[in-house]
Design a protein around this motif. Sequence first.
Motif, PDB file in Angstrom:
ATOM      1  N   VAL A  65       0.701  -1.084   0.028  1.00 22.43           N
ATOM      2  CA  VAL A  65      -0.094  -0.083   0.003  1.00 22.43           C
ATOM      3  C   VAL A  65       0.961   1.293   0.100  1.00 22.43           C
ATOM      4  O   VAL A  65       0.554   2.209  -0.720  1.00 22.43           O
ATOM      5  N   PRO A  66       1.948   1.279   0.756  1.00 19.94           N
ATOM      6  CA  PRO A  66       2.616   2.513   0.761  1.00 19.94           C
ATOM      7  C   PRO A  66       3.080   3.012  -0.528  1.00 19.94           C
ATOM      8  O   PRO A  66       3.646   4.252  -0.923  1.00 19.94           O
ATOM      9  N   ARG A  67       3.393   1.988  -1.484  1.00 18.76           N
ATOM     10  CA  ARG A  67       4.053   2.328  -2.923  1.00 18.76           C
ATOM     11  C   ARG A  67       3.130   2.770  -3.816  1.00 18.76           C
ATOM     12  O   ARG A  67       3.425   3.253  -4.796  1.00 18.76           O
ATOM     13  N   LEU A  68       1.789   2.601  -3.163  1.00 18.14           N
ATOM     14  CA  LEU A  68       0.511   3.115  -4.037  1.00 18.14           C
ATOM     15  C   LEU A  68       0.530   4.563  -3.706  1.00 18.14           C
ATOM     16  O   LEU A  68      -0.429   5.251  -4.254  1.00 18.14           O
ATOM     17  N   ILE A  69       0.772   5.123  -2.677  1.00 18.54           N
ATOM     18  CA  ILE A  69       0.652   6.351  -2.161  1.00 18.54           C
ATOM     19  C   ILE A  69       0.740   7.524  -3.214  1.00 18.54           C
ATOM     20  O   ILE A  69      -0.301   8.273  -3.458  1.00 18.54           O
ATOM     21  N   PRO A  70       1.819   7.547  -3.894  1.00 19.83           N
ATOM     22  CA  PRO A  70       1.942   8.420  -5.087  1.00 19.83           C
ATOM     23  C   PRO A  70       0.828   8.575  -5.950  1.00 19.83           C
ATOM     24  O   PRO A  70       0.286   9.534  -6.339  1.00 19.83           O
ATOM     25  N   VAL A  71       0.340   7.399  -6.322  1.00 18.01           N
ATOM     26  CA  VAL A  71      -0.845   7.196  -7.400  1.00 18.01           C
ATOM     27  C   VAL A  71      -1.994   7.952  -6.643  1.00 18.01           C
ATOM     28  O   VAL A  71      -2.827   8.545  -7.141  1.00 18.01           O
ATOM     29  N   ILE A  72      -2.197   7.315  -5.600  1.00 15.69           N
ATOM     30  CA  ILE A  72      -3.454   7.778  -4.913  1.00 15.69           C
ATOM     31  C   ILE A  72      -3.541   9.203  -4.556  1.00 15.69           C
ATOM     32  O   ILE A  72      -4.255   9.945  -4.809  1.00 15.69           O
ATOM     33  N   ASN A  73      -2.598   9.748  -4.276  1.00 11.83           N
ATOM     34  CA  ASN A  73      -2.571  11.191  -3.740  1.00 11.83           C
ATOM     35  C   ASN A  73      -2.049  12.054  -4.767  1.00 11.83           C
ATOM     36  O   ASN A  73      -2.380  13.446  -4.628  1.00 11.83           O
ATOM     37  N   SER A  74      -1.811  11.686  -6.228  1.00 10.77           N
ATOM     38  CA  SER A  74      -1.784  12.503  -7.166  1.00 10.77           C
ATOM     39  C   SER A  74      -3.267  13.159  -7.353  1.00 10.77           C
ATOM     40  O   SER A  74      -2.741  14.418  -8.191  1.00 10.77           O
ATOM     41  N   SER A  75      -4.248  12.745  -7.116  1.00  8.44           N
ATOM     42  CA  SER A  75      -5.759  13.235  -7.437  1.00  8.44           C
ATOM     43  C   SER A  75      -6.022  14.463  -6.589  1.00  8.44           C
ATOM     44  O   SER A  75      -6.797  15.388  -6.880  1.00  8.44           O
ATOM     45  N   ILE A  76      -5.090  14.593  -5.132  1.00 12.37           N
ATOM     46  CA  ILE A  76      -5.524  15.528  -4.288  1.00 12.37           C
ATOM     47  C   ILE A  76      -5.443  16.900  -4.669  1.00 12.37           C
ATOM     48  O   ILE A  76      -6.314  17.767  -4.584  1.00 12.37           O
ATOM     49  N   PRO A  77      -3.966  17.314  -5.084  1.00 14.81           N
ATOM     50  CA  PRO A  77      -3.947  18.528  -5.674  1.00 14.81           C
ATOM     51  C   PRO A  77      -4.775  19.034  -6.926  1.00 14.81           C
ATOM     52  O   PRO A  77      -5.310  20.061  -6.936  1.00 14.81           O
ATOM     53  N   LEU A  78      -4.940  18.077  -7.677  1.00 18.25           N
ATOM     54  CA  LEU A  78      -5.832  18.120  -8.814  1.00 18.25           C
ATOM     55  C   LEU A  78      -7.194  18.481  -8.559  1.00 18.25           C
ATOM     56  O   LEU A  78      -7.709  19.444  -9.049  1.00 18.25           O
ATOM     57  N   PHE A  79      -7.912  17.736  -7.490  1.00 16.60           N
ATOM     58  CA  PHE A  79      -8.997  17.941  -7.228  1.00 16.60           C
ATOM     59  C   PHE A  79      -9.335  19.311  -6.704  1.00 16.60           C
ATOM     60  O   PHE A  79     -10.300  20.118  -6.922  1.00 16.60           O
ATOM     61  N   ILE A  80      -8.407  19.678  -5.805  1.00 22.99           N
ATOM     62  CA  ILE A  80      -8.608  21.016  -4.975  1.00 22.99           C
ATOM     63  C   ILE A  80      -8.397  22.249  -6.166  1.00 22.99           C
ATOM     64  O   ILE A  80      -9.211  23.020  -5.987  1.00 22.99           O
ATOM     65  N   GLN A  81      -7.497  21.953  -6.902  1.00 24.31           N
ATOM     66  CA  GLN A  81      -7.193  23.222  -7.901  1.00 24.31           C
ATOM     67  C   GLN A  81      -8.523  23.227  -9.024  1.00 24.31           C
ATOM     68  O   GLN A  81      -9.155  24.257  -9.142  1.00 24.31           O
ATOM     69  N   LEU A  82      -9.307  22.004  -9.452  1.00 28.02           N
ATOM     70  CA  LEU A  82     -10.142  22.002 -10.223  1.00 28.02           C
ATOM     71  C   LEU A  82     -11.423  22.637  -9.705  1.00 28.02           C
ATOM     72  O   LEU A  82     -12.402  23.017 -10.325  1.00 28.02           O
ATOM     73  N   THR A  83     -11.626  22.136  -8.389  1.00 29.05           N
ATOM     74  CA  THR A  83     -13.068  22.787  -7.680  1.00 29.05           C
ATOM     75  C   THR A  83     -12.807  23.841  -6.903  1.00 29.05           C
ATOM     76  O   THR A  83     -14.035  24.410  -6.258  1.00 29.05           O
ATOM     77  N   ASN A  84     -11.778  24.464  -6.959  1.00 32.64           N
ATOM     78  CA  ASN A  84     -11.811  25.752  -5.971  1.00 32.64           C
ATOM     79  C   ASN A  84     -11.965  25.243  -4.571  1.00 32.64           C
ATOM     80  O   ASN A  84     -12.327  26.297  -3.995  1.00 32.64           O
ATOM     81  N   ASN A  85     -11.704  24.343  -4.285  1.00 29.80           N
ATOM     82  CA  ASN A  85     -11.863  23.786  -2.842  1.00 29.80           C
ATOM     83  C   ASN A  85     -13.395  24.043  -2.358  1.00 29.80           C
ATOM     84  O   ASN A  85     -13.607  24.627  -1.191  1.00 29.80           O
ATOM     85  N   ARG A  86     -14.152  23.865  -2.950  1.00 29.52           N
ATOM     86  CA  ARG A  86     -15.612  23.806  -2.746  1.00 29.52           C
ATOM     87  C   ARG A  86     -16.330  22.889  -1.660  1.00 29.52           C
ATOM     88  O   ARG A  86     -16.980  23.031  -0.846  1.00 29.52           O
ATOM     89  N   LEU A  87     -15.654  21.688  -1.527  1.00 21.84           N
ATOM     90  CA  LEU A  87     -16.045  20.817  -0.515  1.00 21.84           C
ATOM     91  C   LEU A  87     -15.529  21.028   0.945  1.00 21.84           C
ATOM     92  O   LEU A  87     -15.114  20.115   1.334  1.00 21.84           O
ATOM     93  N   LEU A  88     -15.560  22.073   1.251  1.00 21.41           N
ATOM     94  CA  LEU A  88     -15.336  22.378   2.644  1.00 21.41           C
ATOM     95  C   LEU A  88     -15.980  21.775   3.766  1.00 21.41           C
ATOM     96  O   LEU A  88     -15.102  20.878   4.490  1.00 21.41           O
ATOM     97  N   HIS A  89     -17.220  21.832   4.053  1.00 21.75           N
ATOM     98  CA  HIS A  89     -17.742  21.140   5.155  1.00 21.75           C
ATOM     99  C   HIS A  89     -17.867  19.584   4.914  1.00 21.75           C
ATOM    100  O   HIS A  89     -17.475  18.842   5.789  1.00 21.75           O
ATOM    101  N   GLU A  90     -17.939  19.186   3.694  1.00 20.97           N
ATOM    102  CA  GLU A  90     -18.146  17.644   3.445  1.00 20.97           C
ATOM    103  C   GLU A  90     -16.804  16.902   3.724  1.00 20.97           C
ATOM    104  O   GLU A  90     -16.701  15.814   4.363  1.00 20.97           O
ATOM    105  N   THR A  91     -15.565  17.768   3.213  1.00 23.21           N
ATOM    106  CA  THR A  91     -14.458  17.145   3.512  1.00 23.21           C
ATOM    107  C   THR A  91     -14.099  17.314   5.274  1.00 23.21           C
ATOM    108  O   THR A  91     -13.615  16.011   5.499  1.00 23.21           O
ATOM    109  N   ILE A  92     -14.543  18.290   5.766  1.00 23.93           N
ATOM    110  CA  ILE A  92     -14.343  18.056   7.335  1.00 23.93           C
ATOM    111  C   ILE A  92     -14.984  16.884   7.889  1.00 23.93           C
ATOM    112  O   ILE A  92     -14.587  16.276   8.621  1.00 23.93           O
ATOM    113  N   GLU A  93     -16.311  16.848   7.411  1.00 20.66           N
ATOM    114  CA  GLU A  93     -16.921  15.776   8.176  1.00 20.66           C
ATOM    115  C   GLU A  93     -16.611  14.272   7.873  1.00 20.66           C
ATOM    116  O   GLU A  93     -16.904  13.471   8.793  1.00 20.66           O
ATOM    117  N   THR A  94     -16.446  14.039   6.670  1.00 23.37           N
ATOM    118  CA  THR A  94     -15.954  12.906   6.220  1.00 23.37           C
ATOM    119  C   THR A  94     -14.684  12.350   6.919  1.00 23.37           C
ATOM    120  O   THR A  94     -14.482  11.207   7.078  1.00 23.37           O
TER     121      THR A  94
END
Length: 227
Positions: free
Chosen positions: A162-191
């Motif tokens: 699993v740790p070897r898969l981390i770069p693949v998994i985490n590649s989407s996080i900055p892309l997601f934040i950039q594309l959505t302008n961080n709209r999922l504030l409350h949903e992110t906190i809650e989940t």
Amino acid sequence: MMNSTEKSLPEKLSDDIIAYILEEQLQPNDKLPNESVLSEKMGAGRSSIREAMKLLASRNIVTIRQGSGTYVAASPGVVDDPLGFTFIDDKKKLTLDLLDVRFLLEPAIAEMAALHAEETDIRKISTLCDEVEALLLRGEDHTGKDIEFHTAIAMSSKNLVVPRLIPVINSSIPLFIQLTNNRLLHETIETHREITDAIAAHDTLRAKDAMYLHLVYNRRCLLDQKA
């Protein structure tokens, strides 16, 4: 003339240094001895040790910090962009496709984390959950801490792959934040909080479901953005 399959001295030394790291059971971010000490241990000149370290750094096995020394890399041998995502132009499709892969992996990883996480792991996940929430509420960039949060969960699975898969998994996080302008504030906190609480309670089903819901919110937000 050296045979094409024959290793150079720096290459041989780099193998010896890897063997030393394994023998000494050095962990990610542990500091290696300085050049003069390694030179004596390996029976080689300091310039050859330096070249060997450059080779190891290029393979992300060590990290050279100017003025501080040489350390075992945070994810030894795992490069930041192993599958070349940087060179894919369609970032929206890439992020959605990465999310599809995360749906396959991360709920099961959260389940394993709930099963195997130790108290130190739980404290780290909880601290990172708090830090992400604080950054979100202040409207500050939480990308780095968000990646650390998901990485801590993956490490808590205690699965060697699993740790070897981390770069693949985490590649989407900055892309997601950039594309959505961080709209999922409350949903992110809650989940994030629900995932953390489930892992702390060693509730495998709840952790799996919470991670799945977290990814559902992400995908819905991306599809709305795309529309």
